[in-house]
Design a protein around this motif. Structure first.
Motif, PDB file in Angstrom:
ATOM      1  N   GLY A 124       0.771  -1.231   0.000  1.00 35.33           N
ATOM      2  CA  GLY A 124       0.000   0.000   0.000  1.00 35.33           C
ATOM      3  C   GLY A 124       0.801   1.279   0.000  1.00 35.33           C
ATOM      4  N   ARG A 126      -0.872   4.473   1.528  1.00 33.48           N
ATOM      5  CA  ARG A 126      -2.043   5.134   2.112  1.00 33.48           C
ATOM      6  C   ARG A 126      -1.818   6.631   2.293  1.00 33.48           C
ATOM      7  N   ASN A 128      -2.883  10.288   4.231  1.00 34.63           N
ATOM      8  CA  ASN A 128      -3.459  10.928   5.405  1.00 34.63           C
ATOM      9  C   ASN A 128      -3.493  12.428   5.110  1.00 34.63           C
ATOM     10  N   ARG A 138       1.844  10.218   3.584  1.00 32.81           N
ATOM     11  CA  ARG A 138       1.562   8.879   3.087  1.00 32.81           C
ATOM     12  C   ARG A 138       2.260   7.886   4.000  1.00 32.81           C
TER      13      ARG A 138
END
Length: 156
Positions: A124, A126, A128, A138
Motif C-alpha cells: 500500500g 495510504r 493521510n 503517506r
C-alpha cells in the motif's frame, strides 16, 4: 556510550529482486524516498508457539518461526519525489523489492553507518490528508521477507 537521534537516517527503494544476501542487495541501485518523517519498528522476532498439556498446570511457550515484520514508513506527500513515485509503483505490484535503510550513527566522519538491507512486497501507499494545518502524508508498509543488518564500524 554512543547514543544519538534518528536525524539523518534515510530509506531507499531498489528494483524488483530475488536477492537473499548482503553482497547482492548492496550491489543494486537504490533511489532515496524523500521527506521521510518516521521509520517504525522492524526486525526479526520469533513467533510464540504455545502448547497446553492436559496434565500440566501452565501453558508452555516455544520459540517459533522468525518474522522480520513490516517496515512502516511515513513521509510527507511529494508527487515529484522519485523515491515516492517508485514506492507507489511498487505498491501496485505483487513483486518483491530491495530496500535499504541507512542510520546516521557513525561516531565521526571516519566511521561507517549501520545499514539494513531487506527485500519484500510493498503493502500500500495510504494517504493521510489531516487538517488545515497538517502536512499531507503517506504511509507504506514493506514486508521483510529477507532482512540483513550490517552494523556500523569504527574506522581508524
Amino acid at each position: 556510550m554512543a547514543i544519538g537521534t534518528s536525524e539523518g537516517s534515510a530509506v531507499f527503494i531498489g528494483p524488483v529482486t530475488s536477492a537473499t544476501d548482503q553482497t547482492a542487495l548492496a550491489a543494486l541501485t537504490y533511489v532515496e524516498i524523500g521527506s521521510v518523517e518516521s521509520i517504525g519498528e522492524f526486525g526479526p522476532q520469533a513467533n510464540d508457539s504455545t502448547f497446553t498439556p492436559l496434565k500440566g498446570p501452565s501453558v508452555q511457550h516455544l520459540k517459533g518461526a522468525i518474522d522480520n515484520g513490516l517496515l512502516p514508513i511515513v513521509y510527507a506527500h511529494d508527487p515529484l519525489d522519485a523515491g515516492q513515485l517508485a514506492l507507489a509503483a511498487a505498491a501496485a505490484t505483487r513483486f518483491e523489492y530491495a530496500v535499504k535503510i541507512v542510520l546516521s550513527d557513525g561516531a565521526d566522519s571516519n566511521d561507517t553507518d549501520t545499514t539494513f538491507y531487506a527485500r519484500g512486497p510493498v503493502f500500500g501507499n495510504r494517504t493521510n490528508i489531516g487538517g488545515a494545518n497538517d502536512v499531507r502524508k503517506r504511509t507504506s508498509n514493506i514486508g521483510l521477507n529477507v532482512f540483513i543488518e550490517k552494523a556500523g564500524a569504527a574506522v581508524s
